[in-house]
Design an enzyme around this catalytic site. Structure first.
Site, PDB file in Angstrom:
ATOM      1  CG  ASP B  10      53.479  -1.606  35.764  1.00 43.55           C
ATOM      2  OD1 ASP B  10      52.047  -1.275  36.325  1.00 43.55           O
ATOM      3  OD2 ASP B  10      53.990  -2.654  36.018  1.00 43.55           O
ATOM      4  CD  GLU B  70      48.851  -1.812  33.979  1.00 47.13           C
ATOM      5  OE1 GLU B  70      49.514  -2.050  32.802  1.00 47.13           O
ATOM      6  OE2 GLU B  70      48.862  -2.843  34.985  1.00 47.13           O
ATOM      7  CG  ASP B 142      57.715  -3.855  38.380  1.00 52.54           C
ATOM      8  OD1 ASP B 142      56.715  -4.085  38.697  1.00 52.54           O
ATOM      9  OD2 ASP B 142      58.890  -4.550  38.881  1.00 52.54           O
TER      10      ASP B 142
END
Lengths: 187, 187
Positions: B10, B70, B142
């Protein structure tokens, strides 16, 4: 005086321009320039790897002392801004990994430094780069922009100031300096 | 069956979350997770180098087979989009340099896969990650997001389909599968 080799980079996902100049005092000498491309048909990760490999080849092949990268112009097209950000990250990363100092310059500062106006057109930048370094041979606007970024850094690093371009200085012949001054006055 | 190790990332300039899972068939096992940070006081090039070094340590330390990153959410804040783009480029580059396949997933697909709704809140994602892999220990959102991205890839790679999460499958106990199905139905 030892020459300082400056690598200018104009990042782009499809085409990243690069231009290398050598600087002794105020004398600018063209060394080489070119473009690193990535294949638009590949996934993004592989395109970034292509840019990484290409820029790494330039950095290890020419061993610049300092690197200058153009700041990304943030426009209304967020997707385009994002793509540029990806390419720019690689342009910043590669010299940082090599332990080189990396400076960033806004596009309008580059234009103002080289052409005297923050709103200069691409063709004006190319003309001025050719003017400052007559031996410069660039096939694309990206390479010319990269050389302009290197010139900008040469004029802003350390004690160098923008006005150096305006005054007749060592390494720029009297005629060239006068023509530069005239061009800047018009700009 | 040989386990497949999937690294989810991420990306973020300040904090990049990572999460590693091991997959055998439909059985997901938590391996490790964490966050790579960059110092906001450093120039951008050095921050990107920090991210590069941190992600490289994770990739070489855990030797994942596949990596999932992502996709950046493009919002109205162009400067924030640009920063994310820089971090994301490093997250894509490092595994690509290691020759690993890199997949990209939109944030809402990650939410939909893990929580059953593309509009799930962060706390729901964390609960579902913990639910799917009870041994998962994450200190930050996260890291949990990164694990969710890895889970998403586990469910979308090859023949795996979203519905696998809905049905009782090997590796997820009957109770867990039923609770997941219920949670998805509510989502």
């Amino acid at each position: 005086m030892t020459p300082i080799r400056i690598l200018g980079i104009d990042p782009g996902l499809r085409r990243t321009g690069w231009g290398l100049i050598s600087v002794v005092g105020a004398k600018l000498t063209y060394v080489d320039c070119g473009v690193v491309t990535s294949d638009g048909d590949l996934p993004l990760a592989l395109r970034l790897r292509e840019l990484h490999e290409g820029i790494t080849r330039v950095v290890s092949g020419f061993s610049p002392d300092e690197v200058a990268v153009e700041e990304t112009f943030v426009n209304k097209d967020a997707q385009a801004t994002l793509k540029l950000g990806h390419a720019r990250a690689i342009a910043l990363l590669v010299p940082a990994l090599a332990g080189l100092p990396v400076s960033e310059y806004a596009a309008n500062l580059v234009k103002k430094t080289v052409c005297g106006s923050g709103h200069a057109e691409k063709v004006q930048i190319q003309a001025m780069v050719k003017f400052l370094m007559p031996k410069a041979e660039f096939k694309t606007a990206d390479a010319a922009d990269a050389l302009a970024i290197a010139v900008t850094h040469a004029n802003h690093r350390g004690a160098h100031a923008l006005k150096k371009l305006h005054a007749p200085v060592a390494g720029v012949s009297g005629l060239a300096a006068a023509r530069i001054a005239a061009a800047l006055a018009k700009g």
